[in-house]
Design a protein around this motif. Structure first.
Motif, short mmCIF file in Angstrom:
data_model
loop_
_atom_site.label_atom_id
_atom_site.label_comp_id
_atom_site.label_asym_id
_atom_site.label_seq_id
_atom_site.Cartn_x
_atom_site.Cartn_y
_atom_site.Cartn_z
N GLY A 148 -13.55 6.46 9.98
CA GLY A 148 -13.47 7.65 9.39
C GLY A 148 -11.98 7.65 8.97
N THR A 149 -11.14 6.70 8.67
CA THR A 149 -9.65 6.93 8.48
C THR A 149 -9.47 6.38 7.10
OG1 THR A 149 -9.21 6.54 10.78
CG2 THR A 149 -7.46 6.16 9.13
N ALA A 150 -9.12 7.13 6.21
CA ALA A 150 -8.69 6.87 4.70
C ALA A 150 -7.10 6.49 4.68
CB ALA A 150 -8.82 7.89 3.71
N PHE A 151 -6.62 5.72 3.90
CA PHE A 151 -5.24 5.35 3.75
C PHE A 151 -4.80 4.66 2.47
CE2 PHE A 151 -7.55 1.88 5.77
CZ PHE A 151 -6.74 0.74 5.34
N THR A 152 -3.74 4.66 2.21
CA THR A 152 -3.12 4.15 1.01
C THR A 152 -2.07 2.92 1.44
OG1 THR A 152 -1.12 5.56 0.87
CG2 THR A 152 -3.25 6.06 -0.41
N THR A 153 -2.38 1.91 0.71
CA THR A 153 -1.46 0.65 0.97
C THR A 153 -1.49 -0.28 -0.17
OG1 THR A 153 -0.93 -1.02 2.80
CG2 THR A 153 -3.14 -0.90 2.13
N SER A 154 -0.97 -1.46 -0.10
CA SER A 154 -0.82 -2.35 -1.13
C SER A 154 -1.25 -3.75 -0.51
CB SER A 154 0.63 -2.58 -1.61
OG SER A 154 0.85 -1.29 -2.17
N LEU A 155 -2.40 -4.33 -1.42
CA LEU A 155 -2.74 -5.79 -0.99
C LEU A 155 -1.65 -6.60 -1.11
CD1 LEU A 155 -6.11 -5.72 -2.84
CD2 LEU A 155 -5.71 -5.24 -0.41
N PHE A 156 -1.47 -7.58 -0.26
CA PHE A 156 -0.50 -9.08 -0.53
C PHE A 156 -1.44 -9.99 -0.97
CE2 PHE A 156 2.39 -7.58 3.72
CZ PHE A 156 2.49 -6.43 2.73
N PRO A 157 -1.00 -10.86 -1.93
CA PRO A 157 -1.62 -11.94 -2.57
C PRO A 157 -1.32 -13.11 -1.54
CG PRO A 157 0.52 -11.65 -3.80
CD PRO A 157 0.22 -10.44 -2.86
N LYS A 158 -2.40 -13.70 -1.20
CA LYS A 158 -2.31 -14.94 -0.28
C LYS A 158 -3.27 -16.02 -0.82
CE LYS A 158 -0.98 -16.78 3.87
NZ LYS A 158 -0.55 -18.02 3.67
N ASP A 159 -2.82 -17.31 -1.12
CA ASP A 159 -3.50 -18.46 -1.47
C ASP A 159 -4.72 -18.18 -2.44
OD1 ASP A 159 -1.88 -19.54 0.45
OD2 ASP A 159 -3.29 -19.44 2.19
N GLY A 160 -4.54 -17.42 -3.43
CA GLY A 160 -5.58 -17.14 -4.30
C GLY A 160 -6.57 -15.82 -4.06
N ALA A 161 -6.16 -15.17 -2.83
CA ALA A 161 -6.92 -14.09 -2.28
C ALA A 161 -5.88 -13.02 -1.88
CB ALA A 161 -7.77 -14.55 -1.21
N TYR A 162 -6.57 -12.11 -1.30
CA TYR A 162 -5.74 -10.99 -0.88
C TYR A 162 -5.72 -10.53 0.49
CZ TYR A 162 -4.80 -10.32 -5.88
OH TYR A 162 -4.66 -10.67 -7.07
N LEU A 163 -4.69 -9.96 1.06
CA LEU A 163 -4.90 -9.43 2.54
C LEU A 163 -4.74 -7.90 2.31
CD1 LEU A 163 -2.56 -12.08 4.42
CD2 LEU A 163 -5.11 -12.04 4.23
N LEU A 164 -5.46 -7.18 3.06
CA LEU A 164 -5.16 -5.85 3.30
C LEU A 164 -4.60 -5.43 4.68
CD1 LEU A 164 -6.23 -2.87 2.42
CD2 LEU A 164 -8.19 -3.05 4.04
N PRO A 165 -3.23 -4.97 4.53
CA PRO A 165 -2.52 -4.58 5.58
C PRO A 165 -3.44 -3.33 6.44
CG PRO A 165 -1.12 -4.52 3.89
CD PRO A 165 -2.69 -4.78 3.32
N VAL A 166 -3.77 -3.46 7.91
CA VAL A 166 -4.01 -2.32 8.53
C VAL A 166 -3.13 -1.87 9.46
CG1 VAL A 166 -5.85 -1.88 10.09
CG2 VAL A 166 -6.40 -3.77 8.42
N LYS A 167 -2.71 -0.54 9.32
CA LYS A 167 -1.46 -0.11 9.72
C LYS A 167 -1.82 0.48 11.26
CE LYS A 167 0.05 1.34 5.31
NZ LYS A 167 0.50 2.83 4.61
N ASN A 168 -0.90 0.70 12.07
CA ASN A 168 -1.42 1.24 13.46
C ASN A 168 -2.03 2.51 13.23
OD1 ASN A 168 -0.31 -0.79 14.85
ND2 ASN A 168 1.63 0.00 15.43
N ALA A 169 -1.48 3.29 12.16
CA ALA A 169 -2.15 4.63 11.86
C ALA A 169 -3.66 4.69 11.63
CB ALA A 169 -1.44 5.23 10.60
N VAL A 170 -4.27 3.54 11.26
CA VAL A 170 -5.46 2.98 11.22
C VAL A 170 -6.15 2.66 12.39
CG1 VAL A 170 -7.30 2.04 9.76
CG2 VAL A 170 -5.09 2.91 8.63
N ARG A 171 -5.41 1.37 12.62
CA ARG A 171 -5.94 0.61 13.80
C ARG A 171 -6.36 1.54 15.27
NH1 ARG A 171 -4.07 -2.74 16.67
NH2 ARG A 171 -1.97 -2.08 16.65
N LEU A 172 -5.31 2.46 15.39
CA LEU A 172 -5.23 3.17 16.78
C LEU A 172 -6.33 3.95 16.61
CD1 LEU A 172 -1.44 3.29 17.44
CD2 LEU A 172 -3.20 1.54 18.57
N PRO A 173 -6.64 5.02 15.76
CA PRO A 173 -7.53 5.95 15.82
C PRO A 173 -9.14 5.32 15.79
CG PRO A 173 -6.22 6.28 13.91
CD PRO A 173 -5.69 5.19 14.64
#
Length: 97
Positions: free
Chosen positions: A53-78
């Motif tokens: 139920g948590t929407a957020f904005t962020t930026s994907l990080f490139p890593k080894d030809g793919a991408y990583l989605l950061p999951v902030k505490n503002a998303v993880r905790l709720p």
């Protein structure tokens, strides 16, 4: 560009702990096709995402030809997310910035 995928939350320890979900190969390939229209530098890709139920904005990080989605505490905790939890990610790549 809208994408939906499943992935596991993992912790990347550095100077501070960071949490991510790896974008799978197929959606990463789709993102690479539009990366030059989406990136605002350093290869990062701006996105709007939703986990549970948590929407957020962020930026994907490139890593080894793919991408990583950061999951902030503002998303993880709720959402009660911990390392190893499987999540469904709904994500929109912001094009034309």
């Amino acid at each position: 560009m809208d994408l939906v995928f499943d992935g596991r939350v993992f912790e990347w320890r550095g100077p501070a702990p960071y949490y991510f979900v790896a974008v799978p190969d197929e959606p990463s390939a789709d993102i690479r096709e539009v990366a030059t229209r989406a990136s605002y530098g350093w290869g990062v890709i701006p996105v709007e995402a939703r986990i549970g139920g948590t929407a957020f904005t962020t930026s994907l990080f490139p890593k080894d030809g793919a991408y990583l989605l950061p999951v902030k505490n503002a998303v993880r905790l709720p959402e009660g997310l911990r390392t190893g939890d499987e999540v469904r990610v709904e994500m929109t790549v912001q094009l034309g910035r």
